[in-house]
Design an enzyme around this catalytic site. Structure first.
Site, PDB file in Angstrom:
ATOM      1  N   GLN A 532       0.822  -1.210   0.000  1.00  0.00           N
ATOM      2  CA  GLN A 532       0.000   0.000   0.000  1.00  0.00           C
ATOM      3  C   GLN A 532       0.854   1.257   0.000  1.00  0.00           C
ATOM      4  O   GLN A 532       0.574   2.214  -0.733  1.00  0.00           O
ATOM      5  CB  GLN A 532      -0.928  -0.004   1.215  1.00  0.00           C
ATOM      6  CG  GLN A 532      -2.141  -0.911   1.075  1.00  0.00           C
ATOM      7  CD  GLN A 532      -3.097  -0.740   2.231  1.00  0.00           C
ATOM      8  OE1 GLN A 532      -2.692  -0.536   3.371  1.00  0.00           O
ATOM      9  NE2 GLN A 532      -4.383  -0.824   1.958  1.00  0.00           N
ATOM     10  N   ASP A 628     -20.188   2.076 -11.966  1.00  0.00           N
ATOM     11  CA  ASP A 628     -20.761   1.241 -10.912  1.00  0.00           C
ATOM     12  C   ASP A 628     -22.237   1.567 -10.700  1.00  0.00           C
ATOM     13  O   ASP A 628     -22.635   2.731 -10.681  1.00  0.00           O
ATOM     14  CB  ASP A 628     -20.013   1.454  -9.595  1.00  0.00           C
ATOM     15  CG  ASP A 628     -20.536   0.541  -8.490  1.00  0.00           C
ATOM     16  OD1 ASP A 628     -20.213  -0.646  -8.505  1.00  0.00           O
ATOM     17  OD2 ASP A 628     -21.298   1.037  -7.631  1.00  0.00           O
ATOM     18  N   HIS A 762     -14.528   3.691  -5.864  1.00  0.00           N
ATOM     19  CA  HIS A 762     -15.293   3.451  -4.634  1.00  0.00           C
ATOM     20  C   HIS A 762     -14.504   3.923  -3.408  1.00  0.00           C
ATOM     21  O   HIS A 762     -15.060   4.578  -2.516  1.00  0.00           O
ATOM     22  CB  HIS A 762     -15.607   1.959  -4.529  1.00  0.00           C
ATOM     23  CG  HIS A 762     -16.273   1.566  -3.242  1.00  0.00           C
ATOM     24  ND1 HIS A 762     -17.607   1.791  -2.990  1.00  0.00           N
ATOM     25  CD2 HIS A 762     -15.778   0.984  -2.117  1.00  0.00           C
ATOM     26  CE1 HIS A 762     -17.909   1.355  -1.775  1.00  0.00           C
ATOM     27  NE2 HIS A 762     -16.815   0.872  -1.223  1.00  0.00           N
ATOM     28  N   LEU A 787      -5.998   4.395  -1.122  1.00  0.00           N
ATOM     29  CA  LEU A 787      -6.043   2.950  -0.841  1.00  0.00           C
ATOM     30  C   LEU A 787      -6.159   2.692   0.653  1.00  0.00           C
ATOM     31  O   LEU A 787      -5.574   3.409   1.461  1.00  0.00           O
ATOM     32  CB  LEU A 787      -4.791   2.271  -1.378  1.00  0.00           C
ATOM     33  CG  LEU A 787      -4.831   1.779  -2.829  1.00  0.00           C
ATOM     34  CD1 LEU A 787      -3.577   1.003  -3.148  1.00  0.00           C
ATOM     35  CD2 LEU A 787      -6.049   0.928  -3.089  1.00  0.00           C
TER      36      LEU A 787
END
Length: 787
Positions: A532, A628, A762, A787
């Protein structure tokens, strides 16, 4: 049968042959099917429905004068004319369906109000011109009646059996098993979609929760934070309400108008349901319901008051979700295997066709159900090829994989001086983390500096974290900030992200102390954190191989809404900047509360195109948008407010770009697929399974892809629906790219349910909508800081 390629070269040739680009055309309503992959036979959760009524099904629109809002009262009024309308009629509050035709196209029925004998009423039935033999609306109402006959009650459009509920008294939870049904017009005709469903409820009432908080400091605010946005179910009629506010001045002794006179809530529940309200001083919960006036085509907001003593919270609270034992026990009942699901659905079909009452309803309307689940053809797509360090390639044959030292990191960004903020209690474990972090970085090719400054806090109040960030988190001195929180507090997490993203412009990583204290998963946790951090600095752990010469830009769009409908919604757009999907550009826009369709698409998309051109020296040859959410019902709204502005950007910036595809992606779908592993034994299909026939929409370019492997329960496919296509993309190409990009979400070593760009969108929209509550700095728009 297609042979799966065994090498990069073979895959290259297959993709060139089968994914050729058609000439420029608009293909918005063209049915397309792919051919690529190994053919397999699948069983779905659909049942064919046949209509043998040659005379037809006749529909009528009902209006009442004076207007009646209550459907039950409307039904009682129509029951006065059963000699004409007959018992088998189907009525949903607006439409009346009959298996025979009334003598006149418009008929007026005059009678008395069911609750007021002195009030004369009229119902006007007007025949609808369109045929109802294939009416999806009619069949859904019909099967709703059948479910009632089978002894199930309706809850949020699903049906549950309270008599066979599972009780978990140690956790104060109940699990109600049920089934959801929907009749749909599909490519192969009219079909009934079935799926098992489960709902979790708290067994203690909302009033019990109030009593538990009553002695605590500031209990009213705590209760407000807990209940707002929650959905509750009433114990007397199983109706559900989303709680929007609390009426602290109201009580069960408050009055409201009922049947023309004022009545208290205590009197109403005693008279109507024989329920005695014990605490007469408890506040009332408020739910705002949007009521449509079908006569005036207007909508008004109505506040409904609910007594806490007679309602329960639906679902688990945060404390339950964070308890591994609770989650494990709930999953034991709700995660049904494919074999169990197949057995339950087959049993429902048998029961529906055998129970006399349900059978009579079907026979009255001359309707038949098939006695088995529908079988369809599917294909297994080949797995994508991934690149690691030194462009080492592997064909990803498994749904998950490990980043091993021999593979290394695809694009490792050196980490210079960095800052760690933690409590004094967590200082020891932080130093152990630093040691293991350096070890993992060295083994995978990430250059990590030993120049780390650790700032310890004596207390862990929000002000302490804020002062530490303001004093030390200087982007001129540090490249990255790590904050270790002793426990999760939303206000502290929001504060950290707000300072780092909007004020200091420095990427950050928040770690829970319990994550580092978990010895069993310590190594994997450090590995995930290292990946990450590398991504947030602009690196990437692996890359995707796409054997095509054309330059493709993938777009992911998602919107985050505040469940309490208090904070504005945030829409995020993520754009890939290369074919390997290792570099991304992000933009976010804050819009009205609960607004799903963005009104700012053109500038967002224009900035993405300009960033792509700046990075690559040219504009892309093809743009594929994954949006989405959404459904067929508001396809025209998306085309008008999102597709057309994007086409306008293309016309202004890169008019030579001829290939543009806009795809709506839905992951919460009821469709399920089963594979017969051995005779009579069913399992999940393999990752890469695609279905684009029989159960897809007529005259639409849509398909389903199973991208993940599920160890527990039945796997959920993802539905892709192309609502606009310019350039005529081949089905094989879009299906393969949709599946391949599910491997490019760097928070998970494997495939996820949607293309990675959607998941990134998202994450960004959630960060902005729930924590930042403002636009982050554009200085980090090429980093995955969310993230």
């Amino acid at each position: 049968m297609d042979k799966n390629p065994d090498s990069v070269e073979e895959l290259d040739e297959v993709m060139k042959k089968k994914c050729e680009i058609s000439p420029q055309t608009d293909y918005t309503h063209v049915k397309k099917k792919g051919k690529r992959g190994k053919k397999i036979r699948l069983i779905t959760n659909y049942v064919r429905v046949f209509v043998d009524n040659k005379d037809g099904i006749f529909g009528y629109t009902a209006t009442f004068s004076p207007p009646l809002k209550n459907v039950d009262i409307q039904k009682k009024f129509l029951a006065q004319f059963e000699d004409i309308l007959k018992e088998q009629r189907i009525f949903d509050g607006t439409h009346l369906f009959l298996p025979f035709q009334l003598p006149e196209e418009v008929m007026v029925f005059e009678g008395v109000h069911p609750n007021h004998a002195n009030v004369v009423m009229r119902a006007t039935l007007k025949a609808n011109q369109r045929p109802y033999r294939e009416s999806v609306q009619f069949f859904n109402v019909l099967f709703r009646r059948i479910m009632t006959v089978l002894g199930k009650f309706e809850y949020r459009k699903n049906f549950f059996d309270e008599d066979v509920k599972f009780k978990l008294p140690q956790y104060k939870l109940e699990i109600w098993p049920g089934i959801c049904t929907s009749v749909e017009e599909q490519e192969d005709g009219l079909m009934l979609c079935l799926d098992t469903s489960y709902r979790v409820f708290k067994t203690d009432t909302v009033y019990d929760y109030i009593c538990a908080l009553n002695d605590s400091i500031n209990w009213e605010q705590k209760f407000k934070d807990y209940i707002l946005g929650k959905v509750v179910v009433t114990q007397y009629n199983h109706f559900t309400y989303k709680i929007d506010d609390i009426d602290w001045c109201g009580s069960p002794l408050s009055t409201f108008e009922y049947c023309g006179k004022q009545i208290t809530y205590v009197e109403y529940y005693k008279k109507q349901y024989n329920i005695e309200i014990r605490d007469l001083n408890q506040p009332l919960l408020l739910s705002r319901v949007h009521v449509k006036n079908k006569y005036k085509e207007t909508e008004q907001v109505k506040a409904i008051s609910i007594v806490p003593e007679i309602c329960y919270v639906c679902g688990m609270n945060d404390e339950d979700r964070n308890d591994k034992n609770v989650v494990k026990e709930v999953r034991r009942y709700t995660y049904t295997t494919p074999a169990q699901k197949f057995k339950a659905l087959s049993a429902f079909i048998s029961r529906t066709t055998e129970i006399v009452e349900a059978k009579n309803i079907l026979e009255t309307w001359k309707i038949r159900m098939d006695n088995k689940l529908l079988s369809v053809d599917g294909r297994e797509l080949p797995a994508p090829i991934l690149h690691f360090k030194d462009r080492t390639s592997i064909q990803q044959s498994e749904p998950t994989f490990e980043i091993l030292p021999k593979n290394g990191i695809y694009d490792a960004v050196p980490l210079g001086r960095w800052l760690i903020i933690c409590s004094e209690r967590d200082a020891k474990i932080v130093h152990i983390f630093m040691e293991y972090y350096a070890r993992f970085c060295n083994s995978t090719g990430i250059k990590s500096s030993n120049s780390v400054q650790v700032v310890t806090l004596k207390s862990v109040n929000p002000r302490d974290f804020q002062e530490a960030l303001e004093d030390y988190a200087d982007p001129r001195k540090f490249q990255f900030v790590v904050v270790v929180m002793p426990f999760f507090r939303r206000e502290i997490y929001s504060l950290i992200k707000r300072v780092c993203c909007s004020e200091k412009f420095i990427p950050s990583q928040v770690i829970m102390a319990k994550t580092l204290a978990d010895k069993g998963n310590f190594d994997s946790s450090v590995k995930n954190i290292a990946i990450q951090i590398n991504c947030k600095l602009g690196g990437s752990p692996w890359g995707l191989y796409i054997p095509l010469a054309e330059r493709i830009m993938f777009i992911g769009i998602d919107v985050n809404h505040d469940v309490r409908k208090v904070l504005p919604s945030a829409v995020a757009l993520i754009a890939s900047l290369n074919n390997s999907c290792t570099k991304f550009f992000s933009r976010v826009h804050v819009q009205r509360i609960h607004q799903e369709i963005t009104d700012n698409m053109q500038p967002l998309f224009s900035e993405a195109l300009e960033c792509y051109a700046e990075t690559n020296g040219t504009y892309p040859d093809r743009v594929i948008v994954f949006r989405d959410g959404g459904s067929l019902s508001y396809m025209h709204v998306l085309i008008e407010h999102e597709v057309k502005p994007m086409l306008a950007s293309i016309k202004i910036l890169c008019p030579d770009l001829k290939n543009f595809t806009y795809t709506v992606v839905s992951k919460r779908v009821p469709q399920r697929f089963f594979v017969e592993k051995t005779r009579g034994m069913f399992g999940n299909p393999n990752p890469g399974t695609v279905v684009d026939n029989s159960i897809t929409y007529p005259n639409m370019f849509d398909f389903y892809i199973v991208s993940q492997q599920k160890s527990q329960g039945a796997v959920n496919p993802t539905h892709y629906m192309v609502i606009y296509d310019r350039g005529g993309i081949k089905a094989d190409l879009l299906q393969q790219l949709a599946y391949s990009t599910t491997f490019m979400y760097f928070n998970w070593c494997g495939a996820i349910r949607v293309p990675a760009m959607i998941q990134y969108a998202h994450k960004l929209s959630a960060l902005v909508g729930q924590h930042l509550r403002g636009i982050p700095s554009s200085r980090m728009d090429k980093q995955l800081y969310y993230l």
